[in-house]
Design an enzyme around this catalytic site. Structure first.
Site, PDB file in Angstrom:
ATOM      1  N   SER A   1      36.157  36.750  43.521  1.00  0.00           N
ATOM      2  CA  SER A   1      36.751  36.206  44.741  1.00  0.00           C
ATOM      3  C   SER A   1      36.155  36.903  45.971  1.00  0.00           C
ATOM      4  O   SER A   1      34.930  36.905  46.132  1.00  0.00           O
ATOM      5  CB  SER A   1      38.277  36.360  44.661  1.00  0.00           C
ATOM      6  OG  SER A   1      38.904  35.782  45.779  1.00  0.00           O
TER       7      SER A   1
ATOM      8  N   ARG B   1      51.969  34.515  51.893  1.00  0.00           N
ATOM      9  CA  ARG B   1      51.761  34.686  50.458  1.00  0.00           C
ATOM     10  C   ARG B   1      52.013  33.378  49.699  1.00  0.00           C
ATOM     11  O   ARG B   1      51.293  33.047  48.765  1.00  0.00           O
ATOM     12  CB  ARG B   1      52.675  35.786  49.937  1.00  0.00           C
ATOM     13  CG  ARG B   1      52.511  36.077  48.460  1.00  0.00           C
ATOM     14  CD  ARG B   1      51.099  36.494  48.101  1.00  0.00           C
ATOM     15  NE  ARG B   1      50.999  36.973  46.724  1.00  0.00           N
ATOM     16  CZ  ARG B   1      49.874  37.361  46.148  1.00  0.00           C
ATOM     17  NH1 ARG B   1      48.742  37.334  46.822  1.00  0.00           N
ATOM     18  NH2 ARG B   1      49.868  37.783  44.911  1.00  0.00           N
TER      19      ARG B   1
ATOM     20  N   ASP C   1      39.407  25.035  41.428  1.00  0.00           N
ATOM     21  CA  ASP C   1      39.486  25.985  42.544  1.00  0.00           C
ATOM     22  C   ASP C   1      39.307  25.241  43.871  1.00  0.00           C
ATOM     23  O   ASP C   1      38.243  24.672  44.122  1.00  0.00           O
ATOM     24  CB  ASP C   1      38.396  27.052  42.371  1.00  0.00           C
ATOM     25  CG  ASP C   1      38.529  28.208  43.360  1.00  0.00           C
ATOM     26  OD1 ASP C   1      39.240  28.061  44.373  1.00  0.00           O
ATOM     27  OD2 ASP C   1      37.907  29.259  43.106  1.00  0.00           O
TER      28      ASP C   1
ATOM     29  N   HIS D   1      41.704  28.939  41.552  1.00  0.00           N
ATOM     30  CA  HIS D   1      40.975  30.130  41.972  1.00  0.00           C
ATOM     31  C   HIS D   1      41.366  31.365  41.168  1.00  0.00           C
ATOM     32  O   HIS D   1      40.523  32.230  40.890  1.00  0.00           O
ATOM     33  CB  HIS D   1      41.227  30.373  43.460  1.00  0.00           C
ATOM     34  CG  HIS D   1      40.473  31.536  44.011  1.00  0.00           C
ATOM     35  ND1 HIS D   1      39.095  31.546  44.078  1.00  0.00           N
ATOM     36  CD2 HIS D   1      40.883  32.734  44.493  1.00  0.00           C
ATOM     37  CE1 HIS D   1      38.699  32.714  44.591  1.00  0.00           C
ATOM     38  NE2 HIS D   1      39.754  33.438  44.851  1.00  0.00           N
ATOM     39  N   ASP D   2      42.618  31.474  40.805  1.00  0.00           N
ATOM     40  CA  ASP D   2      43.106  32.660  40.093  1.00  0.00           C
ATOM     41  C   ASP D   2      42.805  32.647  38.595  1.00  0.00           C
ATOM     42  O   ASP D   2      43.253  33.563  37.884  1.00  0.00           O
ATOM     43  CB  ASP D   2      44.628  32.784  40.260  1.00  0.00           C
ATOM     44  CG  ASP D   2      45.004  33.706  41.420  1.00  0.00           C
ATOM     45  OD1 ASP D   2      44.086  34.209  42.093  1.00  0.00           O
ATOM     46  OD2 ASP D   2      46.204  33.905  41.645  1.00  0.00           O
TER      47      ASP D   2
END
Lengths: 381, 381
Positions: B149, B218, B326, B359-360
């Site tokens: 990332s 967040r 992603d 993405h994670d």
């Protein structure tokens, strides 16, 4: 109040009381609408357009209002939705602030805006309200029902409530049920408004207005209405000129930030925050699968319920259009709509389009949406 | 301050002053790191891991700290990054609040936290800081540089600064430059923090803390780190039990909302808001294409500059891994990395993975990432 109702808007008074799906009722409620073209003697050439969250009923210029509408390129004489042939009605959604009764409208009991005393709003309430307009205008059966985005949900609700109300249907970037990714985004938009102290539990006025909450909500909306692909080509990494850049710490620096800011600023005072909250939540709640239990089993966790409910539309022909780059109403949801309608005996086509503009493509990519909609309507008997 | 530094963290003192790319310098700055395994006599079996925005240096359990780390499944004896073979170093990014010097660290000039007086932070500063650790540990040349990332950006910056510093490179869900969609999302996250009155221009404390701004930021992060596909299967439309649902108007109702809320609450007090702001912006600023002008022309609007700059990596072999779902660092960006490295003579492979986690995925989809990384490292001479 912060209402922006286009001139030339017409109104239909709903039956009073108008009961709401989740309880409560509206008194003296109305629906704003506009029309184009002429209804045939048989009442069989009508098209109803159901809109997304933010548009008003002014989809295109007409006698009552020569200003271009939000779907000007799609609607008019000789255009894809050809008003020389069709009698077109566009309804402003119930709960909106663009003429139809919503949380910003005066509560007849108190004379003040309903605010959070507005009854819980469901997609289904908007569908029933729209059906009243169809009936009142003398439309025997809709030649075609067109629903975009949230309006795609409303259209499916209407088809469930009144199977056979339309011969044909175009569902554009719609969905038969809200999915968690979209719920998460809308929930965050509502939280941004709720966190703004000026929202004040829904009791704001022009002087004390949840401007920053609405700005955040709208920016997040615009981000999710578009796509990375489009923005790469459009903004790249271009920076603002020094005279446009922001001196604030962590202020605006890139063109894309400025674009979002301008978009949000235009919207913030032109849409009622409570209306936004109620309509946003109505989308989260929508699941056509609610209607086919018990035989579909646990349709909280799968699409079977919604698919089965689509089966009783009474449609002859349908077109479900989606866009590859849509992250809010992803393509699979339009494929699901076509599949469900087809299972019910409708001649339904799924048309995925390679538009780069994401969920909002139907508002801008007329090169693709124009021929798709025109071709479908031309093919109706 | 709101620092959460794992026990067993080690520190390396950077040269003082440590000049920053965009001006200013740090005095008495340090970098937190941890290690696993043993450096060979030749100093040729070292792997450096550069992390995303939020992780600390504790990638996995080790002698100094037996608690599982954030990449526990990937790193350890016999694991994909096999610490029986490799000497592994993980560095906490400069600007973070997890041990390395950042905006929450005391400014030696005043004794108070730097806050917004911290010099403008660039990805390149983090790369230079990491290089000092590599040199200080006696690593002759990295056997492999791994960047995830934001760490994938930092890795590319390091390869530009010190071509040949690594023989091989694994870039995971990284990018050679920030694109407008990601910039827009990060800009909105920063705006949520800025809008929180408790942020107070960066001067907050534990009693007056921008909790709601951080929570919004967040949540938006978690939404964009994951994918619609994963959440459909994971949450569907499941609602909270009535005892967990929120009585507030427009409060939490769906599981997905509760999941976001819990995630955000865990994070809010465990990460310094100013640190978040500085690191977030450093990603927006990153464009490897800045280094190859003038011969690449206008690389604000295309990828040529970044591609050309990748050419001087000095790498022998590389693997760029990306994930179809992603939306923050889209797959094309990892393809671009492989392409650019290859153009420079490196044996670079692009590996797109069908992980549903967005993405994670590299933090959770070890079934796919494990074999991919293991296979690449096993193939190094």
């Amino acid at each position: 109040m912060t209402e922006f109702i286009p001139p030339g808007t017409r109104y239909f008074d709903l039956p009073s009381p108008f009961p709401m799906k989740r309880g409560g009722e509206l008194h003296g409620a109305r629906v704003a609408y506009e029309t184009w073209g002429t209804l045939s003697a048989d009442g069989d050439n009508a098209i109803l357009i159901l809109t997304g969250l933010s548009p008003d009923a002014h989809a295109a210029s007409n006698d009552g209002n020569p200003e271009p509408g939000w779907w000007e390129a799609m609607l008019g004489p000789g255009k894809p939705i050809d008003t020389d042939r069709w009698f077109v009605v566009c309804v402003n959604a119930l709960g909106s602030c663009k003429g139809s009764t919503g949380p910003a409208s005066p509560d007849p009991g108190t004379g003040r805006p309903y605010a959070l005393d507005f009854p819980a709003l469901s997609i289904e309430d908007g569908a029933r309200a729209a059906a009243h307009v169809v009936d009142a205008l003398g439309i025997r059966r809709l030649a075609c029902l067109v629903g975009n985005s949230m309006g795609g949900m409303t259209a499916l609700a209407l088809l469930w409530q009144r199977p056979g109300i339309a011969r044909a249907h175009v569902n554009i970037s719609g969905a038969a049920r809200a999915l968690p990714f979209s719920i998460a985004i809308r929930s965050l938009q509502r939280e941004a408004i709720r966190l703004d102290p000026e929202w004040n539990g829904g009791r704001y006025d022009d002087a004390h207005y949840p401007e920053s909450g609405m700005r955040m909500a709208r920016k997040l909306g615009v981000i999710t209405y578009r796509s990375a692909l489009e923005w790469d080509g459009r903004f790249g990494r271009v920076r603002l000129d020094s005279d446009r850049a922001d001196d604030e710490p962590f202020g605006l620096e890139f063109e894309v930030e400025s674009y979002l800011e301008a978009h949000a600023r235009r919207f913030v005072r032109r849409f009622d925050p409570n209306s936004y909250m109620f309509m946003s939540r109505s989308m989260d709640w929508f699941d056509l699968g609610d209607y086919c239990s018990p035989h579909c089993g646990d349709h909280d966790t799968d699409a079977h319920g919604a698919l089965a409910a689509l089966g009783r539309s009474g449609l002859e022909k349908a077109l479900a259009i989606g866009v590859h780059t849509d992250i809010l109403f992803p393509l699979q949801q339009q494929e699901e709509i076509a599949e469900g309608l087809r299972a019910g005996g409708c001649d339904a086509t799924f048309l995925p389009l390679p538009s780069p503009q994401g969920h909002d493509a139907f508002l801008v990519d007329f090169e693709r949406f124009g021929p798709a909609v025109r071709g479908f309507l031309d093919g109706l008997g």
